[in-house]
Design a protein around this motif. Sequence first.
Motif, PDB file in Angstrom:
ATOM      1  N   CYS A  26      56.328  45.239  20.104  1.00 59.56           N
ATOM      2  CA  CYS A  26      57.512  46.066  19.863  1.00 59.56           C
ATOM      3  C   CYS A  26      58.081  46.514  21.207  1.00 59.56           C
ATOM      4  O   CYS A  26      57.418  46.440  22.238  1.00 59.56           O
ATOM      5  N   ASN A  27      59.279  47.057  21.147  1.00 60.40           N
ATOM      6  CA  ASN A  27      59.912  47.593  22.355  1.00 60.40           C
ATOM      7  C   ASN A  27      59.674  49.094  22.469  1.00 60.40           C
ATOM      8  O   ASN A  27      59.271  49.739  21.511  1.00 60.40           O
ATOM      9  N   ASP A  28      59.975  49.618  23.641  1.00 58.56           N
ATOM     10  CA  ASP A  28      59.786  51.053  23.881  1.00 58.56           C
ATOM     11  C   ASP A  28      61.056  51.865  23.652  1.00 58.56           C
ATOM     12  O   ASP A  28      61.097  53.046  23.943  1.00 58.56           O
ATOM     13  N   GLY A  29      62.090  51.212  23.109  1.00 54.49           N
ATOM     14  CA  GLY A  29      63.365  51.895  22.916  1.00 54.49           C
ATOM     15  C   GLY A  29      63.645  52.355  21.508  1.00 54.49           C
ATOM     16  O   GLY A  29      64.701  52.914  21.228  1.00 54.49           O
ATOM     17  N   GLY A  30      62.728  52.100  20.587  1.00 57.19           N
ATOM     18  CA  GLY A  30      62.926  52.542  19.216  1.00 57.19           C
ATOM     19  C   GLY A  30      63.655  51.545  18.335  1.00 57.19           C
ATOM     20  O   GLY A  30      63.880  51.804  17.158  1.00 57.19           O
ATOM     21  N   GLY A  31      64.017  50.384  18.886  1.00 55.60           N
ATOM     22  CA  GLY A  31      64.735  49.384  18.106  1.00 55.60           C
ATOM     23  C   GLY A  31      63.792  48.507  17.298  1.00 55.60           C
ATOM     24  O   GLY A  31      62.750  48.084  17.776  1.00 55.60           O
ATOM     25  N   TRP A  32      64.171  48.268  16.070  1.00 55.89           N
ATOM     26  CA  TRP A  32      63.410  47.394  15.161  1.00 55.89           C
ATOM     27  C   TRP A  32      64.459  46.570  14.457  1.00 55.89           C
ATOM     28  O   TRP A  32      65.141  47.053  13.570  1.00 55.89           O
ATOM     29  N   GLY A  33      64.621  45.327  14.851  1.00 51.75           N
ATOM     30  CA  GLY A  33      65.689  44.604  14.186  1.00 51.75           C
ATOM     31  C   GLY A  33      65.901  43.173  14.602  1.00 51.75           C
ATOM     32  O   GLY A  33      66.867  42.564  14.192  1.00 51.75           O
ATOM     33  N   ASN A  34      65.026  42.604  15.446  1.00 47.02           N
ATOM     34  CA  ASN A  34      65.150  41.168  15.712  1.00 47.02           C
ATOM     35  C   ASN A  34      63.774  40.576  15.949  1.00 47.02           C
ATOM     36  O   ASN A  34      62.812  41.275  16.193  1.00 47.02           O
ATOM     37  N   GLY A  35      63.701  39.276  15.789  1.00 45.13           N
ATOM     38  CA  GLY A  35      62.437  38.588  15.987  1.00 45.13           C
ATOM     39  C   GLY A  35      61.488  38.746  14.807  1.00 45.13           C
ATOM     40  O   GLY A  35      61.907  38.862  13.649  1.00 45.13           O
ATOM     41  N   PHE A  36      60.211  38.761  15.103  1.00 47.66           N
ATOM     42  CA  PHE A  36      59.148  38.771  14.103  1.00 47.66           C
ATOM     43  C   PHE A  36      59.222  39.970  13.160  1.00 47.66           C
ATOM     44  O   PHE A  36      58.859  39.874  11.989  1.00 47.66           O
ATOM     45  N   SER A  60      55.054  63.509  22.258  1.00 52.16           N
ATOM     46  CA  SER A  60      53.716  64.083  22.160  1.00 52.16           C
ATOM     47  C   SER A  60      52.664  63.175  21.522  1.00 52.16           C
ATOM     48  O   SER A  60      51.559  63.637  21.257  1.00 52.16           O
ATOM     49  N   ASN A  61      52.985  61.896  21.287  1.00 55.19           N
ATOM     50  CA  ASN A  61      52.028  61.093  20.527  1.00 55.19           C
ATOM     51  C   ASN A  61      51.531  59.822  21.226  1.00 55.19           C
ATOM     52  O   ASN A  61      50.908  58.981  20.584  1.00 55.19           O
ATOM     53  N   GLY A  62      51.792  59.672  22.513  1.00 53.20           N
ATOM     54  CA  GLY A  62      51.278  58.511  23.237  1.00 53.20           C
ATOM     55  C   GLY A  62      52.127  57.264  23.150  1.00 53.20           C
ATOM     56  O   GLY A  62      51.752  56.223  23.695  1.00 53.20           O
ATOM     57  N   PHE A  63      53.258  57.331  22.457  1.00 55.08           N
ATOM     58  CA  PHE A  63      54.153  56.178  22.374  1.00 55.08           C
ATOM     59  C   PHE A  63      54.628  55.809  23.772  1.00 55.08           C
ATOM     60  O   PHE A  63      55.042  56.664  24.539  1.00 55.08           O
ATOM     61  N   GLY A  64      54.568  54.544  24.106  1.00 52.12           N
ATOM     62  CA  GLY A  64      55.051  54.069  25.404  1.00 52.12           C
ATOM     63  C   GLY A  64      54.458  52.711  25.707  1.00 52.12           C
ATOM     64  O   GLY A  64      53.626  52.179  24.951  1.00 52.12           O
ATOM     65  N   MET A  82      52.279  46.837  19.030  1.00 55.22           N
ATOM     66  CA  MET A  82      51.901  46.920  20.448  1.00 55.22           C
ATOM     67  C   MET A  82      53.178  47.067  21.271  1.00 55.22           C
ATOM     68  O   MET A  82      54.062  46.216  21.198  1.00 55.22           O
ATOM     69  N   ILE A  83      53.272  48.126  22.050  1.00 55.65           N
ATOM     70  CA  ILE A  83      54.467  48.343  22.858  1.00 55.65           C
ATOM     71  C   ILE A  83      54.322  47.541  24.154  1.00 55.65           C
ATOM     72  O   ILE A  83      53.605  47.942  25.071  1.00 55.65           O
ATOM     73  N   GLY A  84      55.005  46.402  24.181  1.00 60.40           N
ATOM     74  CA  GLY A  84      54.892  45.488  25.310  1.00 60.40           C
ATOM     75  C   GLY A  84      56.227  44.960  25.794  1.00 60.40           C
ATOM     76  O   GLY A  84      56.300  43.919  26.441  1.00 60.40           O
ATOM     77  N   ARG A  85      57.249  45.692  25.475  1.00 61.54           N
ATOM     78  CA  ARG A  85      58.607  45.249  25.811  1.00 61.54           C
ATOM     79  C   ARG A  85      59.415  46.467  26.211  1.00 61.54           C
ATOM     80  O   ARG A  85      59.459  47.455  25.479  1.00 61.54           O
ATOM     81  N   HIS A  86      60.054  46.409  27.375  1.00 57.42           N
ATOM     82  CA  HIS A  86      60.879  47.525  27.843  1.00 57.42           C
ATOM     83  C   HIS A  86      62.315  47.281  27.414  1.00 57.42           C
ATOM     84  O   HIS A  86      62.953  46.326  27.838  1.00 57.42           O
ATOM     85  N   GLY A  87      62.816  48.155  26.565  1.00 60.52           N
ATOM     86  CA  GLY A  87      64.187  48.020  26.072  1.00 60.52           C
ATOM     87  C   GLY A  87      64.303  46.923  25.032  1.00 60.52           C
ATOM     88  O   GLY A  87      63.321  46.325  24.611  1.00 60.52           O
ATOM     89  N   VAL A  88      65.525  46.679  24.647  1.00 60.26           N
ATOM     90  CA  VAL A  88      65.760  45.699  23.588  1.00 60.26           C
ATOM     91  C   VAL A  88      66.600  44.506  24.035  1.00 60.26           C
ATOM     92  O   VAL A  88      66.723  43.539  23.307  1.00 60.26           O
ATOM     93  N   TYR A  99      54.132  42.158  30.758  1.00 57.50           N
ATOM     94  CA  TYR A  99      52.804  41.561  30.568  1.00 57.50           C
ATOM     95  C   TYR A  99      51.681  42.576  30.736  1.00 57.50           C
ATOM     96  O   TYR A  99      50.694  42.534  30.006  1.00 57.50           O
ATOM     97  N   ASP A 100      51.831  43.490  31.681  1.00 59.42           N
ATOM     98  CA  ASP A 100      50.783  44.493  31.881  1.00 59.42           C
ATOM     99  C   ASP A 100      50.659  45.410  30.660  1.00 59.42           C
ATOM    100  O   ASP A 100      49.560  45.816  30.283  1.00 59.42           O
ATOM    101  N   ALA A 101      51.773  45.693  30.014  1.00 57.18           N
ATOM    102  CA  ALA A 101      51.740  46.523  28.818  1.00 57.18           C
ATOM    103  C   ALA A 101      51.117  45.761  27.649  1.00 57.18           C
ATOM    104  O   ALA A 101      50.346  46.332  26.869  1.00 57.18           O
ATOM    105  N   ILE A 102      51.426  44.486  27.522  1.00 56.24           N
ATOM    106  CA  ILE A 102      50.801  43.673  26.482  1.00 56.24           C
ATOM    107  C   ILE A 102      49.290  43.623  26.706  1.00 56.24           C
ATOM    108  O   ILE A 102      48.504  43.772  25.768  1.00 56.24           O
ATOM    109  N   ASP A 103      48.886  43.452  27.946  1.00 55.43           N
ATOM    110  CA  ASP A 103      47.464  43.418  28.274  1.00 55.43           C
ATOM    111  C   ASP A 103      46.774  44.721  27.870  1.00 55.43           C
ATOM    112  O   ASP A 103      45.707  44.714  27.243  1.00 55.43           O
ATOM    113  N   ALA A 104      47.389  45.845  28.206  1.00 59.25           N
ATOM    114  CA  ALA A 104      46.804  47.148  27.852  1.00 59.25           C
ATOM    115  C   ALA A 104      46.731  47.321  26.336  1.00 59.25           C
ATOM    116  O   ALA A 104      45.724  47.803  25.799  1.00 59.25           O
TER     117      ALA A 104
END
Length: 160
Positions: A26-36, A60-64, A82-88, A99-104
């Motif tokens: 998923c992205n870190d911008g709150g968008g849900w609307g393309n791809g898988f 306050s919940n660790g989202f990022g 998994m938040i592994g994409r910056h922006g949409v 990639y580092d975020a996907i790894d984490a």
Amino acid sequence: MSEIAYVRGDATAPSVKGVKVIAHVCNDGGGWGNGFVLALSRRRPEPEAAYRAWHRGRASNGFGLGALQTVRVERDVWVADMIGRHGVRRAGNAVPVRYDAIDAALARLADRALDLGASVHMPRIGCGPAGGEWSRVEPLVTGRLAARGVTVTVYDHGEG
């Protein structure tokens, strides 16, 4: 060490026995609307609702980047955001994948899958709208999941 199994099929509907986690980026911008996520939302409304709530509470919940959220959608099926994409969107030549975020996030996913006794099912994460290259993502999946004994199946959508 396990190997990644590659199959043709639909990652939103793994047909193996036992507990399953459907993982996606998923992205870190709150968008849900393309791809898988579109295919995922056609089957189940819970992951989108949970992702949007997670994003709303991000202060306050660790989202990022690098974070993981799992959502139970059936008795033996979970979805891992998994938040592994910056922006949409792409910015010039820069792609949204991180990639580092996907790894984490994969490291967190491995812990969760092992706790659940689950196999992991995914498309080629980070390689659709995120703009990533599977040649860079595959070693992360192998190192974080397969190397720890988590059974991983990667789905290539298509007939057969």
